[in-house]
Design an enzyme around this catalytic site. Structure first.
Site, PDB file in Angstrom:
ATOM      1  N   GLU A 187       0.867  -1.172   0.000  1.00 39.22           N
ATOM      2  CA  GLU A 187       0.000   0.000   0.000  1.00 39.22           C
ATOM      3  C   GLU A 187       0.906   1.225   0.000  1.00 39.22           C
ATOM      4  OE1 GLU A 187      -3.078   0.245   3.059  1.00 39.22           O
ATOM      5  OE2 GLU A 187      -2.676   2.399   3.296  1.00 39.22           O
ATOM      6  N   GLU A 192      -1.822  11.547   3.878  1.00 36.13           N
ATOM      7  CA  GLU A 192      -2.892  11.376   4.846  1.00 36.13           C
ATOM      8  C   GLU A 192      -2.768  12.481   5.886  1.00 36.13           C
ATOM      9  OE1 GLU A 192      -3.887   6.935   5.894  1.00 36.13           O
ATOM     10  OE2 GLU A 192      -1.713   7.165   5.836  1.00 36.13           O
TER      11      GLU A 192
END
Length: 314
Positions: A187, A192
């Site tokens: 991933e 974020e």
């Protein structure tokens, strides 16, 4: 007939029938009742998934300093609505994939129409409203089975949402889990943020997840204090990815570099030697940010001006 013309015809027909039908109380008793109007068209901007989309893959050249970049894919979000050939609209709480709460104890129910195009931006809105047993709604869209890339530069110009319990993300997952389930096939989190604006927090994060399948996964990342308000201003969040190194940038400023990772499924440079697709979402709550509280002001929005993918020079 294209969709916009169909919609216009439907609206005109509906208006015409409504004007001719009258109030229904008077008129001669021998006249047959007018035909009922057709059902209203779906709301403008309604997001509906399609079957059998076409997968486009990009095998890009790595990006080196001074390269002339070639744009290979983008969405500038200037259309009337999101294209289902480009984006898949996820719905629910992850239970349909065997990961309720999306594996993070998140509190939202994703609705396709919580992602819309407005004034040339993608706008993902998280709301404090009940849906399917959850107290919050939001949106999560991705390009799986539509577009996937390997290597090059990927960037987006984004204004991130703020508030306790708010967790926006621009990230990538593997098109095919070649090396096994999460996180053996990897991933890549381009950016974020959690709880922006809380106690002056203005930090964003870039991370890779790899190693074995959960719970034997590993991660490595970096953080960056954005110089101006990430919730008030747009910033360009970018990732450069080559076979042996991944680099993270904010507004052209390099803040993290990784060149060591692993996968239980194969030798280095696995798992980051496969095609990955793009995701954009705003989660509410979860293990990392915690739940919203009385200070969280809803609705909150993440605005995305564009997403672009570039190849470096051969």
């Amino acid at each position: 007939m294209n969709t916009s013309k169909q919609l216009l015809v439907s609206i005109l027909v509906s208006l015409g029938l409504a004007a001719c039908g009258g109030g229904g109380g008077g008129g001669g008793g021998n006249n047959p009742p007018p035909n009922p109007p057709p059902p209203p068209p779906p709301p403008t901007g309604s997001n509906v998934n399609i079957d059998n989309p076409t997968l486009v893959t990009a095998d890009n050249f790595a990006v080196s300093p001074g390269d002339t970049l070639t744009l290979v894919w983008s969405d500038e979000f200037g259309a009337a609505q999101l294209d289902p050939e480009t984006w898949f609209f996820e719905e629910g709480d992850g239970s349909q994939y065997g990961i309720p709460g999306w594996g993070n104890n998140e509190l939202q129910w994703y609705l396709p129409d919580s992602a819309q195009l407005e004034n040339g931006n993608l706008v993902i809105t998280a709301r404090n409203e009940a849906s399917n047993g959850k107290n919050y709604t939001s949106a999560r869209i991705n390009t799986r089975d539509r577009f996937a890339l390997r290597y090059g530069r990927i960037e987006a110009r984004i204004r991130l949402p703020a508030g306790q319990g708010i967790w926006p993300a621009f990230w990538m997952l593997p098109q095919d889990n070649v090396y096994g389930g999460w996180a053996a096939s990897g991933e890549i989190d381009i950016v974020e943020a959690v709880n922006l604006g809380v106690a002056g927090n203005n930090t964003v994060h870039g991370t890779i997840h790899f190693g074995g399948e959960w719970p034997n996964h590993l991660q490595s990342g970096g953080s960056y204090l954005v110089p101006t308000d990430a919730a008030a201003d747009f910033h360009v969040y970018a990732l450069e990815w080559d076979p042996t190194e991944i680099r993270w940038y904010v507004d052209g400023q390099l803040y993290s570099m990784k060149n060591s990772w692993s996968s239980a499924g194969a030798a280095f440079p696995a798992p980051f030697d496969q095609h990955f697709y793009i995701l954009l979402n705003v989660a509410v709550g979860g293990n990392w940010p915690g739940a919203p509280d009385a200070s969280t002001v809803f609705p909150v929005t993440m605005e995305v001006d564009y997403v672009r993918v570039y190849s470096g020079e051969p």
